[in-house]
Scaffold this motif. Structure first.
Motif, PDB file in Angstrom:
ATOM      1  N   ARG A   1      -2.262  -8.284  -1.297  1.00 58.90           N
ATOM      2  CA  ARG A   1      -1.358  -7.178  -0.996  1.00 58.90           C
ATOM      3  C   ARG A   1       0.051  -7.562  -1.431  1.00 58.90           C
ATOM      4  NH1 ARG A   1      -2.172  -9.384   4.239  1.00 58.90           N
ATOM      5  NH2 ARG A   1      -0.253 -10.277   5.085  1.00 58.90           N
ATOM      6  N   VAL A   2       0.915  -6.565  -1.479  1.00 60.53           N
ATOM      7  CA  VAL A   2       2.329  -6.788  -1.789  1.00 60.53           C
ATOM      8  C   VAL A   2       3.146  -6.265  -0.624  1.00 60.53           C
ATOM      9  CG1 VAL A   2       4.244  -6.151  -3.313  1.00 60.53           C
ATOM     10  CG2 VAL A   2       2.023  -6.737  -4.288  1.00 60.53           C
ATOM     11  N   GLU A   3       4.109  -7.069  -0.188  1.00 65.43           N
ATOM     12  CA  GLU A   3       5.034  -6.687   0.874  1.00 65.43           C
ATOM     13  C   GLU A   3       6.436  -6.685   0.273  1.00 65.43           C
ATOM     14  OE1 GLU A   3       4.406  -9.945   3.523  1.00 65.43           O
ATOM     15  OE2 GLU A   3       2.437  -9.222   4.173  1.00 65.43           O
ATOM     16  N   ARG A   4       7.392  -6.138   1.007  1.00 71.39           N
ATOM     17  CA  ARG A   4       8.805  -6.211   0.591  1.00 71.39           C
ATOM     18  C   ARG A   4       9.533  -7.155   1.538  1.00 71.39           C
ATOM     19  NH1 ARG A   4      11.142  -1.397  -2.483  1.00 71.39           N
ATOM     20  NH2 ARG A   4       9.315  -0.149  -2.966  1.00 71.39           N
ATOM     21  N   ASP A   5      10.341  -8.060   0.951  1.00 74.45           N
ATOM     22  CA  ASP A   5      11.131  -8.931   1.820  1.00 74.45           C
ATOM     23  C   ASP A   5      12.378  -8.166   2.270  1.00 74.45           C
ATOM     24  OD1 ASP A   5      13.083  -9.120  -0.218  1.00 74.45           O
ATOM     25  OD2 ASP A   5      12.633 -11.215  -0.670  1.00 74.45           O
TER      26      ASP A   5
ATOM     27  N   GLY B   1      10.997  -9.713 -15.205  1.00 71.66           N
ATOM     28  CA  GLY B   1      10.094  -9.785 -14.059  1.00 71.66           C
ATOM     29  C   GLY B   1       9.350  -8.489 -13.833  1.00 71.66           C
ATOM     30  N   TRP B   2       9.274  -8.075 -12.571  1.00 72.54           N
ATOM     31  CA  TRP B   2       8.540  -6.879 -12.179  1.00 72.54           C
ATOM     32  C   TRP B   2       9.502  -5.763 -11.817  1.00 72.54           C
ATOM     33  CZ3 TRP B   2       6.733 -11.707 -11.786  1.00 72.54           C
ATOM     34  CH2 TRP B   2       5.411 -11.931 -12.134  1.00 72.54           C
ATOM     35  N   GLU B   3       8.973  -4.558 -11.795  1.00 79.18           N
ATOM     36  CA  GLU B   3       9.746  -3.386 -11.382  1.00 79.18           C
ATOM     37  C   GLU B   3       8.920  -2.578 -10.406  1.00 79.18           C
ATOM     38  OE1 GLU B   3      11.396  -0.997 -14.476  1.00 79.18           O
ATOM     39  OE2 GLU B   3      11.806  -2.736 -15.752  1.00 79.18           O
ATOM     40  N   TRP B   4       9.595  -2.066  -9.372  1.00 78.22           N
ATOM     41  CA  TRP B   4       8.943  -1.119  -8.465  1.00 78.22           C
ATOM     42  C   TRP B   4       8.785   0.200  -9.202  1.00 78.22           C
ATOM     43  CZ3 TRP B   4       6.708  -2.861  -4.320  1.00 78.22           C
ATOM     44  CH2 TRP B   4       7.235  -3.934  -3.613  1.00 78.22           C
ATOM     45  N   THR B   5       7.637   0.839  -9.073  1.00 81.01           N
ATOM     46  CA  THR B   5       7.439   2.167  -9.638  1.00 81.01           C
ATOM     47  C   THR B   5       7.906   3.204  -8.623  1.00 81.01           C
ATOM     48  OG1 THR B   5       5.164   2.295  -8.813  1.00 81.01           O
ATOM     49  CG2 THR B   5       5.486   1.395 -11.038  1.00 81.01           C
ATOM     50  N   ALA B   6       8.047   4.441  -9.043  1.00 85.24           N
ATOM     51  CA  ALA B   6       8.541   5.503  -8.168  1.00 85.24           C
ATOM     52  C   ALA B   6       7.655   5.701  -6.943  1.00 85.24           C
ATOM     53  CB  ALA B   6       8.655   6.810  -8.947  1.00 85.24           C
ATOM     54  N   ASP B   7       6.355   5.401  -7.064  1.00 83.15           N
ATOM     55  CA  ASP B   7       5.442   5.613  -5.936  1.00 83.15           C
ATOM     56  C   ASP B   7       5.216   4.349  -5.102  1.00 83.15           C
ATOM     57  OD1 ASP B   7       3.844   4.113  -7.621  1.00 83.15           O
ATOM     58  OD2 ASP B   7       2.170   5.522  -7.612  1.00 83.15           O
ATOM     59  N   GLY B   8       5.996   3.273  -5.361  1.00 85.88           N
ATOM     60  CA  GLY B   8       5.879   2.050  -4.573  1.00 85.88           C
ATOM     61  C   GLY B   8       4.924   1.021  -5.129  1.00 85.88           C
ATOM     62  N   GLY B   9       4.435   1.236  -6.342  1.00 90.59           N
ATOM     63  CA  GLY B   9       3.598   0.239  -6.998  1.00 90.59           C
ATOM     64  C   GLY B   9       4.467  -0.771  -7.739  1.00 90.59           C
ATOM     65  N   LEU B  10       3.846  -1.677  -8.451  1.00 89.00           N
ATOM     66  CA  LEU B  10       4.565  -2.678  -9.245  1.00 89.00           C
ATOM     67  C   LEU B  10       4.048  -2.668 -10.671  1.00 89.00           C
ATOM     68  CD1 LEU B  10       4.777  -5.948  -7.109  1.00 89.00           C
ATOM     69  CD2 LEU B  10       6.674  -4.567  -7.913  1.00 89.00           C
ATOM     70  N   THR B  11       4.940  -2.941 -11.588  1.00 90.50           N
ATOM     71  CA  THR B  11       4.569  -3.101 -12.981  1.00 90.50           C
ATOM     72  C   THR B  11       5.333  -4.286 -13.537  1.00 90.50           C
ATOM     73  OG1 THR B  11       4.293  -1.960 -15.098  1.00 90.50           O
ATOM     74  CG2 THR B  11       6.294  -1.463 -13.886  1.00 90.50           C
ATOM     75  N   PRO B  12       4.773  -5.133 -14.387  1.00 89.07           N
ATOM     76  CA  PRO B  12       3.417  -5.133 -14.931  1.00 89.07           C
ATOM     77  C   PRO B  12       2.410  -5.722 -13.950  1.00 89.07           C
ATOM     78  CG  PRO B  12       4.615  -7.010 -15.804  1.00 89.07           C
ATOM     79  CD  PRO B  12       5.581  -6.233 -14.936  1.00 89.07           C
ATOM     80  N   SER B  13       1.232  -6.051 -14.466  1.00 92.22           N
ATOM     81  CA  SER B  13       0.185  -6.635 -13.632  1.00 92.22           C
ATOM     82  C   SER B  13       0.612  -8.002 -13.100  1.00 92.22           C
ATOM     83  CB  SER B  13      -1.119  -6.762 -14.432  1.00 92.22           C
ATOM     84  OG  SER B  13      -0.952  -7.684 -15.492  1.00 92.22           O
ATOM     85  N   ILE B  14      -0.150  -8.497 -12.122  1.00 90.70           N
ATOM     86  CA  ILE B  14       0.135  -9.779 -11.479  1.00 90.70           C
ATOM     87  C   ILE B  14      -1.051 -10.711 -11.741  1.00 90.70           C
ATOM     88  CG2 ILE B  14       0.631 -10.923  -9.294  1.00 90.70           C
ATOM     89  CD1 ILE B  14       1.500  -8.128  -8.222  1.00 90.70           C
TER      90      ILE B  14
ATOM     91  N   MET C   1      -0.980  -0.960  -6.718  1.00 90.26           N
ATOM     92  CA  MET C   1      -0.876   0.484  -6.891  1.00 90.26           C
ATOM     93  C   MET C   1      -0.163   1.077  -5.683  1.00 90.26           C
ATOM     94  SD  MET C   1      -2.507   0.468  -9.730  1.00 90.26           S
ATOM     95  CE  MET C   1      -2.789   2.180 -10.106  1.00 90.26           C
ATOM     96  N   GLY C   2       0.759   1.993  -5.931  1.00 91.45           N
ATOM     97  CA  GLY C   2       1.508   2.631  -4.860  1.00 91.45           C
ATOM     98  C   GLY C   2       0.850   3.918  -4.412  1.00 91.45           C
ATOM     99  N   GLY C   3       1.675   4.849  -3.955  1.00 98.67           N
ATOM    100  CA  GLY C   3       1.172   6.141  -3.519  1.00 98.67           C
ATOM    101  C   GLY C   3       0.948   6.197  -2.023  1.00 98.67           C
ATOM    102  N   ASP C   4       0.138   7.162  -1.602  1.00 98.96           N
ATOM    103  CA  ASP C   4      -0.126   7.368  -0.177  1.00 98.96           C
ATOM    104  C   ASP C   4      -0.946   6.241   0.449  1.00 98.96           C
ATOM    105  OD1 ASP C   4       1.259   9.762  -0.191  1.00 98.96           O
ATOM    106  OD2 ASP C   4      -0.535  10.939  -0.664  1.00 98.96           O
ATOM    107  N   ALA C   5      -1.741   5.560  -0.357  1.00 99.17           N
ATOM    108  CA  ALA C   5      -2.586   4.469   0.139  1.00 99.17           C
ATOM    109  C   ALA C   5      -2.433   3.262  -0.786  1.00 99.17           C
ATOM    110  CB  ALA C   5      -4.041   4.910   0.207  1.00 99.17           C
ATOM    111  N   PRO C   6      -1.316   2.525  -0.667  1.00 96.01           N
ATOM    112  CA  PRO C   6      -1.106   1.372  -1.551  1.00 96.01           C
ATOM    113  C   PRO C   6      -2.289   0.401  -1.495  1.00 96.01           C
ATOM    114  CG  PRO C   6       0.861   1.810  -0.256  1.00 96.01           C
ATOM    115  CD  PRO C   6      -0.247   2.668   0.302  1.00 96.01           C
ATOM    116  N   HIS C   7      -2.658  -0.130  -2.656  1.00 97.50           N
ATOM    117  CA  HIS C   7      -3.817  -1.021  -2.715  1.00 97.50           C
ATOM    118  C   HIS C   7      -3.779  -1.885  -3.971  1.00 97.50           C
ATOM    119  CE1 HIS C   7      -4.973   2.437  -5.140  1.00 97.50           C
ATOM    120  NE2 HIS C   7      -5.789   1.614  -5.786  1.00 97.50           N
ATOM    121  N   TRP C   8      -4.601  -2.929  -3.952  1.00 97.93           N
ATOM    122  CA  TRP C   8      -4.763  -3.833  -5.080  1.00 97.93           C
ATOM    123  C   TRP C   8      -5.883  -3.281  -5.977  1.00 97.93           C
ATOM    124  CZ3 TRP C   8      -2.417  -7.808  -7.290  1.00 97.93           C
ATOM    125  CH2 TRP C   8      -3.124  -8.623  -8.161  1.00 97.93           C
ATOM    126  N   SER C   9      -5.656  -3.311  -7.279  1.00100.85           N
ATOM    127  CA  SER C   9      -6.664  -2.887  -8.245  1.00100.85           C
ATOM    128  C   SER C   9      -6.888  -4.039  -9.212  1.00100.85           C
ATOM    129  CB  SER C   9      -6.198  -1.632  -8.979  1.00100.85           C
ATOM    130  OG  SER C   9      -7.153  -1.226  -9.928  1.00100.85           O
TER     131      SER C   9
END
Length: 78
Positions: free
Chosen positions: A7-11, A43-56, A68-76
């Motif tokens: 998962r990804v959290e925000r500090d 490095g990485w950038e937050w997307t408008a829906d709370g996801g991250l780009t590029p991959s990790i 992946m961001g959105g209503d149900a953030p998750h790892w893909s």
């Protein structure tokens, strides 16, 4: 957020912290890796829906995917 990994959290400063169970961790260390990812052009950038780009990618255990961001953030996984 659920305790599922990875998962990804925000500090406190809004930086992404990637948390995953690292299979490449030596036995005498905590297998839960917490890595603060750098933001910006190199490095990485937050997307408008709370996801991250590029991959990790973890160079220790090889896990690779997208947060992946959105209503149900998750790892893909890739």
């Amino acid at each position: 957020m659920s305790g599922e990994l990875p998962r990804v959290e925000r500090d406190d400063d809004g930086r992404p912290v990637w948390v995953h169970l690292c299979a490449g961790t030596p036995p005498d260390f905590d297998p839960v890796a917490r890595v603060t990812l750098p933001l910006g052009p190199q490095g990485w950038e937050w997307t408008a829906d709370g996801g991250l780009t590029p991959s990790i990618l973890c160079h220790n255990c090889g896990i690779h995917g997208f947060w992946m961001g959105g209503d149900a953030p998750h790892w893909s996984s890739c």
